[in-house]
Write an enzyme that holds these catalytic residues in place. Structure first.
Site, mmCIF file in Angstrom:
data_model
loop_
_atom_site.group_PDB
_atom_site.id
_atom_site.type_symbol
_atom_site.label_atom_id
_atom_site.label_comp_id
_atom_site.label_asym_id
_atom_site.label_seq_id
_atom_site.Cartn_x
_atom_site.Cartn_y
_atom_site.Cartn_z
ATOM 1 N N HIS A 88 -24.946 -27.515 32.767
ATOM 2 C CA HIS A 88 -24.671 -26.596 31.653
ATOM 3 C C HIS A 88 -25.808 -26.695 30.629
ATOM 4 O O HIS A 88 -26.329 -27.777 30.374
ATOM 5 C CB HIS A 88 -23.325 -26.928 31.000
ATOM 6 C CG HIS A 88 -22.880 -25.848 30.063
ATOM 7 N ND1 HIS A 88 -23.375 -25.743 28.790
ATOM 8 C CD2 HIS A 88 -22.028 -24.810 30.234
ATOM 9 C CE1 HIS A 88 -22.829 -24.677 28.204
ATOM 10 N NE2 HIS A 88 -22.009 -24.089 29.064
ATOM 11 N N GLU A 157 -25.769 -18.312 33.106
ATOM 12 C CA GLU A 157 -25.445 -18.245 31.682
ATOM 13 C C GLU A 157 -26.735 -18.199 30.874
ATOM 14 O O GLU A 157 -27.335 -19.257 30.604
ATOM 15 C CB GLU A 157 -24.637 -19.480 31.254
ATOM 16 C CG GLU A 157 -23.335 -19.671 31.989
ATOM 17 C CD GLU A 157 -22.361 -20.556 31.208
ATOM 18 O OE1 GLU A 157 -21.278 -20.057 30.882
ATOM 19 O OE2 GLU A 157 -22.699 -21.708 30.922
HETATM 20 P P1 13P Z 1 -19.229 -18.678 25.227
HETATM 21 O O1 13P Z 1 -18.251 -17.905 26.061
HETATM 22 O O2 13P Z 1 -18.610 -19.305 24.013
HETATM 23 O O3 13P Z 1 -20.450 -17.879 24.926
HETATM 24 O O4 13P Z 1 -19.711 -19.922 26.121
HETATM 25 C C1 13P Z 1 -20.086 -19.687 27.434
HETATM 26 C C2 13P Z 1 -20.281 -20.977 28.109
HETATM 27 O O5 13P Z 1 -21.129 -21.762 27.755
HETATM 28 C C3 13P Z 1 -19.382 -21.317 29.219
HETATM 29 O O6 13P Z 1 -19.817 -22.419 29.920
#
Ligand code: 13P
Length: 234
Positions: A88, A157
């Site tokens: 992450h 992400e």
């Molecule tokens: P948000 O949905 O708060 O932008 O975070 C996404 C995330 O990091 C999920 O792992």
């Protein structure tokens, strides 16, 4: 589809238990057939009688030992946890985990057959530097990772979209997912400011196999709506 909630550093054990119960009730009452994953805070792990897959946001590649502040598989086994989030961006950039550390973690948990949700994504500067720079950065996050591992889920992400309310356009998500699908046959989730207001359109994008949701997932009713959208689209 795969609908995942990363609760990050939120919700106490008591709150998490209630949260999981609310989701579980919704899933049962609405005959949901989607794969639902929840990643609670480490201290909120517990025994939960649920069909939801509970995973950890982090664990050290060890059974136990002298790794202050970390947990190992002894602690995961206590709660029957066999799912882990690795790579992450908050761990890469806030905690400072290098690709080398991430690969060691990946290999350790792969060896144990864990379901691994592996996160990748670029900072804004890399996106603005153009397609080639951006893909070079993303490709480096695949280095050392077995992209054919059968229990792998990848989550794209973009860092600049996490917790900011900003999201790439649906066209950008589509083109990125198309590229990433060439790198791995694993299911590919999108994450970064997914809300109840945009989840449906994001889920409908080609090559989006699900979503990984942070802040908006903290509200069980919002997260349940997103699960419902996935159910309707499936
Ligand atoms: P948000 O949905 O708060 O932008 O975070 C996404 C995330 O990091 C999920 O792992």
């Amino acid at each position: 589809m795969i609908i995942a909630a990363n609760l990050k550093t939120n919700l106490t054990r008591k709150e998490t238990k209630q949260y999981i119960q609310e989701l579980d009730t919704y899933i049962k009452n609405n005959a949901i057939s989607q794969e639902v994953l929840v990643f609670p805070a480490m201290s909120s792990l517990d025994e939960n009688d649920t069909s939801i897959i509970i995973g950890v946001q982090n664990a050290y590649p060890t059974k136990n030992g002298a790794y202050t502040g970390e947990i190992g598989t002894t602690h995961l086994d206590e709660f029957g946890i066999q799912t882990i989030l690795i790579g992450h961006s908050e761990r890469r950039h806030i905690i400072g985990e290098t690709q080398e550390v991430i690969v060691a973690k990946f290999n350790y948990y792969k060896e144990l057959g864990f379901k691994i949700v592996y996160c990748i994504g670029e900072p804004l500067a890399k996106r603005e530097a153009g397609e080639a720079e951006m893909m070079k950065y993303i490709s480096a996050q695949y280095e050392g990772i077995d992209t054919n591992y059968e229990n792998l889920i990848i989550a794209y992400e973009p860092i600049w979209a996490i917790g900011t309310g900003l999201t790439p356009t649906l066209e950008d998500i589509e083109s990125m997912h198309k590229e990433l699908k060439k790198k791995s046959p694993a299911p590919l989730l999108y994450g970064g400011s997914v809300k109840v207001t945009n989840a449906k359109e994001v889920l409908a994008v080609e090559n989006v196999d699900g979503i990984l949701v942070g802040s908006a997932a903290l509200y069980s009713e919002h997260f349940c709506s997103m699960i419902q959208y996935a159910q309707e689209l499936s």
